[in-house]
Enzyme design. Structure first.
Site, PDB file in Angstrom:
ATOM      1  N   ASP A   1       2.459   1.954   3.301  1.00 29.92           N
ATOM      2  CA  ASP A   1       3.379   0.965   3.882  1.00 29.92           C
ATOM      3  C   ASP A   1       4.811   1.387   3.576  1.00 29.92           C
ATOM      4  O   ASP A   1       5.733   1.040   4.310  1.00 29.92           O
ATOM      5  CB  ASP A   1       3.218  -0.429   3.247  1.00 29.92           C
TER       6      ASP A   1
ATOM      7  N   HIS B   1       0.893  -1.167   0.000  1.00 30.66           N
ATOM      8  CA  HIS B   1       0.000   0.000   0.000  1.00 30.66           C
ATOM      9  C   HIS B   1       0.927   1.212   0.000  1.00 30.66           C
ATOM     10  O   HIS B   1       2.015   1.155   0.592  1.00 30.66           O
ATOM     11  CB  HIS B   1      -0.829   0.096   1.274  1.00 30.66           C
TER      12      HIS B   1
HETATM   13  C1  XLS Z   1      -7.526  -6.704   4.537  1.00 28.63           C
HETATM   14  C2  XLS Z   1      -7.016  -6.964   3.211  1.00 28.63           C
HETATM   15  C3  XLS Z   1      -5.827  -6.118   2.789  1.00 28.63           C
HETATM   16  C4  XLS Z   1      -5.690  -6.179   1.295  1.00 28.63           C
HETATM   17  C5  XLS Z   1      -4.954  -5.063   0.665  1.00 28.63           C
HETATM   18  O1  XLS Z   1      -8.420  -7.394   5.020  1.00 28.63           O
HETATM   19  O2  XLS Z   1      -6.719  -8.334   3.133  1.00 28.63           O
HETATM   20  O3  XLS Z   1      -4.693  -6.568   3.440  1.00 28.63           O
HETATM   21  O4  XLS Z   1      -5.058  -7.371   0.894  1.00 28.63           O
HETATM   22  O5  XLS Z   1      -5.524  -3.828   0.912  1.00 28.63           O
END
Ligand code: XLS
Ligand code: CA
Length: 403
Positions: free
Chosen positions: A105, A102
């Protein structure tokens, strides 16, 4: 660059007899299974947020893991770069070629989006520089449109036009960074794209706005040379009570309604399938049958991160060795099951009556209700169809799995 995961070697393949905790027992990257290398069947990726960011914070307590990776503290560009160094060493030691991220991140988010964007430029330059000469690439990128309080009512589904602009701006930047890092995909996980109560919600209005945002993202991505796949990651709830991308069937219907099905595919997560009351296999099958299986977010049912008490660097490696070995073993057994042929043969037999002249006519859509009703009347009664034989088939599976 000094070693971060000290004392942990490049993980070798040693085979099922090995008791070495830092060796693969089943994942043998170059082993050919059904004509393709394991590493090609299973292009594993590392999620930046779980591995480089998550410290084990949950709603009951603070973090347990130290993820500073040698930086002074959290929330600085020095730390952001330390995470890049750690990520590359981690992936190289495990033989992983891909990562996902993201936007936030990668860098700490500033109150001013222009500052955050400049940081993203800087960190993506750093990633490119550090991965040069390696085979490490981006699998997919995404924008975090659920963490910041401005997205409390959603991003694409927000009630506030200014917040909608911030969602658009974050997506624009995240796509640019994804393209710059050679990403194969761009993901939409609609964390807060849903609602808590209909008492304050215009449902269709919100869904139309999400589709508009996705359409703009697609058009912008294509305009800057993104040739990869856009992905929706369905999830029925959490954080919202109702999320619009409930499951694969719902998300595929949404894409078809808004004419986005040619550019988008599904990113299926095991945990989300369970939350939707399905099995992981069901969600994968629905996606595959629609030609929309794009990517898999593999985990044991609690998102793909270490448990909170597993806080050491060694635990990070054990988690990946466990996961990669499990998928490698699954691949070996799936190939054996295909080669065994008993399950496929049973399925063929189960539907064999549709190979008759009448069956073929039905499949071709060339029959009428009157014609079929006349045939039933002629037969007067009908025998039970072939047994489903689930217990026999589970036995066949066990026979292959336990061999
Ligand atoms: C959360 C999601 C997130 C997605 C990416 O529940 O799994 O981690 O994979 O935004
Ligand atoms: Ca996920």
């Amino acid at each position: 660059m000094s070693e971060i995961f000290k004392g942990i070697p490049v993980i070798p393949y040693e085979g099922p007899e090995s008791k070495n905790a830092f060796a693969f027992k089943y994942y043998d990257a170059d082993r050919v299974v059904m004509g393709k290398k394991m590493s090609e069947h299973l292009p594993f990726a590392m999620a930046w947020w779980h591995n480089m960011c998550a410290t084990g914070v949950d709603m009951f307590g603070v973090g347990t893991a130290d993820k500073r990776f040698g930086a002074e503290g959290y929330g600085t560009m020095e730390h952001a770069k330390a995470k890049v160094d750690a990520a590359i060493e981690f992936m190289q030691k495990l033989g992983i070629k891909y990562y996902c991220f993201h936007d936030v991140d990668l860098v700490p988010e500033d109150a001013d989006i222009n500052v955050t964007n400049a940081r993203l430029d800087e960190i993506s330059d750093y990633i490119l520089e550090k991965t040069k000469g390696t085979d490490i690439k981006c699998l997919w990128g995404t924008a975090n449109m659920f963490g910041n309080p401005r997205f409390m009512n959603g991003a694409g589904s927000t009630n506030d036009v200014d917040v909608y602009c911030f969602a658009a701006a974050q997506i624009k930047k995240a796509i640019e960074i994804t393209v710059k890092l050679g990403g194969r995909g761009y993901v939409f996980w609609g964390g807060r794209e849903g609602y808590e109560t209909l008492l304050n919600t215009k449902m269709k209005f919100e869904q139309e706005n999400i589709a508009t945002l996705m359409r703009m993202a697609r058009d912008y991505g294509r305009s800057i040379g993104f040739t990869g796949t856009f992905l929706i990651e369905p999830k029925p709830k959490e954080p919202m009570k109702h999320q619009y991308d409930f499951d694969a069937a719902t998300a595929i219907g949404f894409l078809k309604e808004f004419g986005l099905e040619k550019d988008f595919k599904m990113n299926i997560e095991a945990n989300h399938a369970t939350l939707a009351g399905h099995t992981f296999q069901h969600e994968l099958r629905v996606s595959r049958e629609n030609g929309m299986l794009g990517s898999i977010d593999a985990n044991q049912g609690f998102d793909s991160k270490n448990r909170r008490p597993s806080y050491t660097y060694e635990d990070m490696f054990h988690a990946f060795i466990l996961g990669m070995d499990s998928f490698a073993y699954g691949l070996i057994k799936a190939a054996e099951m295909i080669e065994d042929g008993r399950i496929d043969a049973f399925i063929e037999k189960k539907y064999a009556s549709f190979e008759t002249e009448l069956g073929k006519k039905i499949r071709a859509g060339e029959t009428t209700l009157e014609e079929l009703a006349a045939r039933a009347a002629e037969m007067k009664s009908v025998a039970l169809p072939l047994s489903g034989s689930q217990e026999y088939l589970e036995g066949v599976m066990n026979n292959v799995l336990l061999k």
